[in-house]
Write a protein that holds these residues in place. Structure first.
Motif, PDB file in Angstrom:
ATOM      1  N   TYR A  22      -3.225  -0.228  14.492  1.00 44.99           N
ATOM      2  CA  TYR A  22      -4.116  -0.547  15.612  1.00 44.99           C
ATOM      3  C   TYR A  22      -5.096  -1.648  15.208  1.00 44.99           C
ATOM      4  CZ  TYR A  22      -2.686   3.789  17.993  1.00 44.99           C
ATOM      5  OH  TYR A  22      -1.980   4.794  18.621  1.00 44.99           O
ATOM      6  N   LEU A  23      -5.418  -2.528  16.152  1.00 47.69           N
ATOM      7  CA  LEU A  23      -6.348  -3.630  15.896  1.00 47.69           C
ATOM      8  C   LEU A  23      -7.575  -3.500  16.785  1.00 47.69           C
ATOM      9  CD1 LEU A  23      -7.138  -6.344  14.624  1.00 47.69           C
ATOM     10  CD2 LEU A  23      -5.718  -7.483  16.351  1.00 47.69           C
ATOM     11  N   ILE A  24      -8.744  -3.386  16.144  1.00 50.71           N
ATOM     12  CA  ILE A  24     -10.034  -3.373  16.836  1.00 50.71           C
ATOM     13  C   ILE A  24     -10.770  -4.642  16.456  1.00 50.71           C
ATOM     14  CG2 ILE A  24     -12.237  -2.177  17.124  1.00 50.71           C
ATOM     15  CD1 ILE A  24     -10.755   0.398  16.197  1.00 50.71           C
ATOM     16  N   GLU A  25     -11.115  -5.457  17.434  1.00 51.42           N
ATOM     17  CA  GLU A  25     -11.829  -6.710  17.169  1.00 51.42           C
ATOM     18  C   GLU A  25     -13.333  -6.492  17.302  1.00 51.42           C
ATOM     19  OE1 GLU A  25     -10.194 -10.501  18.889  1.00 51.42           O
ATOM     20  OE2 GLU A  25      -8.977  -9.033  19.986  1.00 51.42           O
ATOM     21  N   ASP A  26     -14.036  -6.679  16.204  1.00 47.33           N
ATOM     22  CA  ASP A  26     -15.489  -6.695  16.246  1.00 47.33           C
ATOM     23  C   ASP A  26     -15.904  -8.119  16.617  1.00 47.33           C
ATOM     24  OD1 ASP A  26     -18.189  -6.699  15.873  1.00 47.33           O
ATOM     25  OD2 ASP A  26     -18.142  -6.144  13.762  1.00 47.33           O
ATOM     26  N   ALA A  27     -16.034  -8.335  17.923  1.00 45.21           N
ATOM     27  CA  ALA A  27     -16.452  -9.638  18.444  1.00 45.21           C
ATOM     28  C   ALA A  27     -17.933  -9.603  18.810  1.00 45.21           C
ATOM     29  CB  ALA A  27     -15.595 -10.015  19.653  1.00 45.21           C
ATOM     30  N   ALA A  28     -18.701  -8.758  18.099  1.00 52.30           N
ATOM     31  CA  ALA A  28     -20.128  -8.592  18.372  1.00 52.30           C
ATOM     32  C   ALA A  28     -20.864  -9.921  18.357  1.00 52.30           C
ATOM     33  CB  ALA A  28     -20.743  -7.628  17.360  1.00 52.30           C
ATOM     34  N   GLU A  29     -20.442 -10.805  17.445  1.00 50.84           N
ATOM     35  CA  GLU A  29     -21.127 -12.096  17.278  1.00 50.84           C
ATOM     36  C   GLU A  29     -20.424 -13.228  18.025  1.00 50.84           C
ATOM     37  OE1 GLU A  29     -21.115 -12.601  13.019  1.00 50.84           O
ATOM     38  OE2 GLU A  29     -22.225 -10.746  12.678  1.00 50.84           O
ATOM     39  N   SER A  30     -19.276 -12.952  18.641  1.00 47.81           N
ATOM     40  CA  SER A  30     -18.424 -14.062  19.087  1.00 47.81           C
ATOM     41  C   SER A  30     -18.098 -14.069  20.573  1.00 47.81           C
ATOM     42  CB  SER A  30     -17.119 -14.055  18.278  1.00 47.81           C
ATOM     43  OG  SER A  30     -16.322 -12.927  18.590  1.00 47.81           O
TER      44      SER A  30
ATOM     45  N   CYS B 272       0.828  -1.214   0.000  1.00 49.88           N
ATOM     46  CA  CYS B 272       0.000   0.000   0.000  1.00 49.88           C
ATOM     47  C   CYS B 272       0.863   1.266   0.000  1.00 49.88           C
ATOM     48  CB  CYS B 272      -0.962   0.008   1.183  1.00 49.88           C
ATOM     49  SG  CYS B 272      -0.163   0.080   2.801  1.00 49.88           S
ATOM     50  N   ASP B 273       0.356   2.303  -0.643  1.00 49.19           N
ATOM     51  CA  ASP B 273       1.057   3.586  -0.693  1.00 49.19           C
ATOM     52  C   ASP B 273       0.892   4.365   0.606  1.00 49.19           C
ATOM     53  OD1 ASP B 273       1.881   3.165  -3.339  1.00 49.19           O
ATOM     54  OD2 ASP B 273      -0.037   3.904  -4.117  1.00 49.19           O
ATOM     55  N   LYS B 274      -0.269   4.203   1.246  1.00 49.68           N
ATOM     56  CA  LYS B 274      -0.575   4.943   2.473  1.00 49.68           C
ATOM     57  C   LYS B 274      -0.888   3.945   3.581  1.00 49.68           C
ATOM     58  CE  LYS B 274      -3.862   8.358   4.305  1.00 49.68           C
ATOM     59  NZ  LYS B 274      -5.061   9.187   3.996  1.00 49.68           N
ATOM     60  N   LYS B 275      -0.129   4.000   4.669  1.00 49.61           N
ATOM     61  CA  LYS B 275      -0.339   3.038   5.751  1.00 49.61           C
ATOM     62  C   LYS B 275      -1.660   3.306   6.458  1.00 49.61           C
ATOM     63  CE  LYS B 275       1.486   2.964   9.929  1.00 49.61           C
ATOM     64  NZ  LYS B 275       2.419   2.894  11.071  1.00 49.61           N
ATOM     65  N   PRO B 276      -2.499   2.290   6.599  1.00 54.86           N
ATOM     66  CA  PRO B 276      -3.759   2.480   7.345  1.00 54.86           C
ATOM     67  C   PRO B 276      -3.481   2.667   8.827  1.00 54.86           C
ATOM     68  CG  PRO B 276      -3.458   0.183   6.753  1.00 54.86           C
ATOM     69  CD  PRO B 276      -2.347   0.923   6.088  1.00 54.86           C
ATOM     70  N   LYS B 277      -4.392   3.371   9.495  1.00 52.10           N
ATOM     71  CA  LYS B 277      -4.230   3.614  10.929  1.00 52.10           C
ATOM     72  C   LYS B 277      -4.695   2.423  11.766  1.00 52.10           C
ATOM     73  CE  LYS B 277      -2.734   7.965  11.208  1.00 52.10           C
ATOM     74  NZ  LYS B 277      -3.604   9.053  11.660  1.00 52.10           N
ATOM     75  N   ALA B 278      -5.702   1.698  11.261  1.00 54.51           N
ATOM     76  CA  ALA B 278      -6.299   0.633  12.081  1.00 54.51           C
ATOM     77  C   ALA B 278      -6.909  -0.437  11.197  1.00 54.51           C
ATOM     78  CB  ALA B 278      -7.364   1.211  13.011  1.00 54.51           C
ATOM     79  N   LEU B 279      -7.152  -1.577  11.811  1.00 52.67           N
ATOM     80  CA  LEU B 279      -7.905  -2.678  11.199  1.00 52.67           C
ATOM     81  C   LEU B 279      -9.065  -3.028  12.121  1.00 52.67           C
ATOM     82  CD1 LEU B 279      -8.449  -5.233   9.399  1.00 52.67           C
ATOM     83  CD2 LEU B 279      -6.747  -6.417  10.807  1.00 52.67           C
ATOM     84  N   ILE B 280     -10.271  -3.096  11.553  1.00 53.84           N
ATOM     85  CA  ILE B 280     -11.434  -3.617  12.284  1.00 53.84           C
ATOM     86  C   ILE B 280     -11.726  -4.997  11.716  1.00 53.84           C
ATOM     87  CG2 ILE B 280     -13.863  -3.309  12.873  1.00 53.84           C
ATOM     88  CD1 ILE B 280     -13.501  -0.309  12.374  1.00 53.84           C
ATOM     89  N   ILE B 281     -11.505  -6.013  12.522  1.00 56.76           N
ATOM     90  CA  ILE B 281     -11.726  -7.384  12.057  1.00 56.76           C
ATOM     91  C   ILE B 281     -12.968  -7.954  12.726  1.00 56.76           C
ATOM     92  CG2 ILE B 281     -10.124  -8.294  13.802  1.00 56.76           C
ATOM     93  CD1 ILE B 281      -9.572 -10.576  11.767  1.00 56.76           C
ATOM     94  N   THR B 282     -13.829  -8.575  11.935  1.00 52.18           N
ATOM     95  CA  THR B 282     -15.043  -9.208  12.448  1.00 52.18           C
ATOM     96  C   THR B 282     -14.814 -10.702  12.641  1.00 52.18           C
ATOM     97  OG1 THR B 282     -16.424  -7.615  11.282  1.00 52.18           O
ATOM     98  CG2 THR B 282     -17.480  -9.650  11.993  1.00 52.18           C
ATOM     99  N   HIS B 283     -15.183 -11.208  13.806  1.00 50.57           N
ATOM    100  CA  HIS B 283     -15.212 -12.664  14.042  1.00 50.57           C
ATOM    101  C   HIS B 283     -16.609 -13.129  13.629  1.00 50.57           C
ATOM    102  CE1 HIS B 283     -11.367 -12.629  16.141  1.00 50.57           C
ATOM    103  NE2 HIS B 283     -11.805 -11.613  16.859  1.00 50.57           N
ATOM    104  N   LEU B 284     -16.710 -13.636  12.426  1.00 49.80           N
ATOM    105  CA  LEU B 284     -17.984 -13.864  11.761  1.00 49.80           C
ATOM    106  C   LEU B 284     -18.765 -15.023  12.367  1.00 49.80           C
ATOM    107  CD1 LEU B 284     -19.229 -12.531   9.151  1.00 49.80           C
ATOM    108  CD2 LEU B 284     -18.427 -14.563   7.942  1.00 49.80           C
ATOM    109  N   TYR B 285     -20.068 -14.793  12.570  1.00 48.15           N
ATOM    110  CA  TYR B 285     -21.011 -15.821  13.029  1.00 48.15           C
ATOM    111  C   TYR B 285     -20.548 -16.549  14.287  1.00 48.15           C
ATOM    112  CZ  TYR B 285     -23.017 -14.840   8.467  1.00 48.15           C
ATOM    113  OH  TYR B 285     -23.550 -14.194   7.379  1.00 48.15           O
TER     114      TYR B 285
END
Length: 369
Positions: free
Chosen positions: A154-162, A122-135
């Motif tokens: 930065y890592l944000i875990e979307d563990a809404a389902e998990s 990537c040309d521009k480094k992202p600030k964060a990743l939001i990863i979903t733990h699916l189903y």
């Protein structure tokens, strides 16, 4: 006709009304009170995180995480394309730019190899990743966490389902800088609506609490140097959450049992492929999800609905949504293939084996030969 079988209906433990009555007796209805503290403590004890903040929704929790991390206008945030839009809306709230990453076939969650390839090129480094733990199933989160640390993302875990899902004994939502849980009406644990933000960083959680209560400065009068939100959970909903947490392991056991019944009746059929479970992980099997190799999921869904059984297609990938037509995506075709073939089956914890057999009989009778 049989009573309708829902995808994932609320299932009360029995103590919810007792605790709500105690809230009413105390007259601490909202916004805070004893049960908000108890609910946060129960999540800390159960997941092993260091700090927890009860809020109005999982989306609010993600929004707070992004705000605390200083992510704003024109910043790029990587995210699962195969997810519910709530994970992505929070990025938009911060005027940041979502960049979508595809899944791998071994988990249906974000592909670690794609993530690393993107970060290398990537040309521009992202600030964060939001990863979903699916189903309710863990992603390859340890590998993903290691990659994020290596590249300073930065890592944000979307563990809404998990909630309750683990990898190598560690809870989803506790690998990253922030974790997020949801208690929406159809989740494995419900407060009718609500969420929880967790982190091992106490200072971050305190800042999130500040933003979640209208960013009020510590004066007797209302003093504001920053803007905030009305995001804190009420004491009434938290009382429901405390009761629900008392039976979380029972709910996970029942969800996994329901999956085992589906696998017993459909597992030997080549046409059906269930969502895989990563080695050394325990998913909560919030929803039993599968794909059909030849049969149209729409055909099966219509037949199940006719039998008064709810089912639902897998998530339509975010990069296919009209809202994100111009967004950047890093794809391998997996999420599109899953969306075309996949279905979520009724997985309510009040279901019995005969209910699952009836559903499976309908599916088997209508598979393409």
């Amino acid at each position: 006709m049989n009573k309708r079988l829902f995808l994932s209906a609320p299932h009360m433990s029995g103590n919810e009304l007792k605790y709500i009555e105690k809230v009413f007796e105390s007259n601490y209805i909202a916004p805070l009170g004893e049960y908000v503290n108890k609910f946060e403590e129960s999540i800390v004890t159960y997941t092993g995180t260091q700090n927890a903040l009860a809020v109005t929704s999982g989306t609010a929790a993600i929004h707070l995480a992004l705000r605390v991390l200083g992510i704003g206008e024109e910043d790029e945030v990587l995210a699962s394309t195969f997810t519910f839009i709530g994970s992505i809306n929070a990025i938009i709230y911060q005027n940041a730019i979502p960049v979508f990453l595809d899944s791998d076939k071994s988990t249906w969650n974000i592909c670690p190899n794609l993530l690393e390839d993107y970060l290398i090129t990537c040309d521009k480094k992202p600030k964060a990743l939001i990863i979903t733990h699916l189903y309710g199933m863990s992603s390859d989160i340890q590998k993903i966490s290691d990659i994020c640390k290596e590249y300073g993302v930065y890592l944000i875990e979307d563990a809404a389902e998990s909630l309750g899902a683990t990898l190598n004994g560690k809870h989803t939502g506790t690998f990253g800088d922030f974790g997020v849980y949801s208690f929406n009406g159809n989740k494995i644990l419900t407060t009718s609506g609500g969420g929880m933000l967790v982190s091992d960083n106490k200072e971050w959680i305190e800042k999130a609490k500040f933003y979640s209560t209208q960013a009020k400065e510590p004066f007797i009068h209302y003093e504001h140097e920053e803007y905030g939100y009305n995001y804190r959970m009420s004491n009434v909903l938290a009382a429901i959450g405390v009761a629900q947490m008392e039976v979380i392991e029972d709910r996970i056991a029942k969800k996994r049992e329901i999956f085992s019944w589906y696998k017993e009746f459909l597992g030997g059929i080549e046409e059906c492929e269930f969502m895989p479970e990563l080695e050394n992980s325990r998913g909560n099997r919030w929803l039993t999800a599968l794909t059909f190799n030849k049969t149209s999921y729409e055909k099966i869904m219509k037949l199940l609905d006719k039998a008064n059984v709810e089912s639902r297609p897998l998530w339509k990938p975010m990069h296919l949504q009209p809202l994100f037509n111009s967004s950047k995506s890093f794809l391998n075709g997996t999420s599109e293939e899953l969306f075309k073939k996949g279905l979520c089956l009724a997985s309510s914890t009040t279901m019995q084996k005969d209910d699952v057999k009836m559903i499976c009989d309908i599916i088997k009778e209508n598979l393409e030969k």
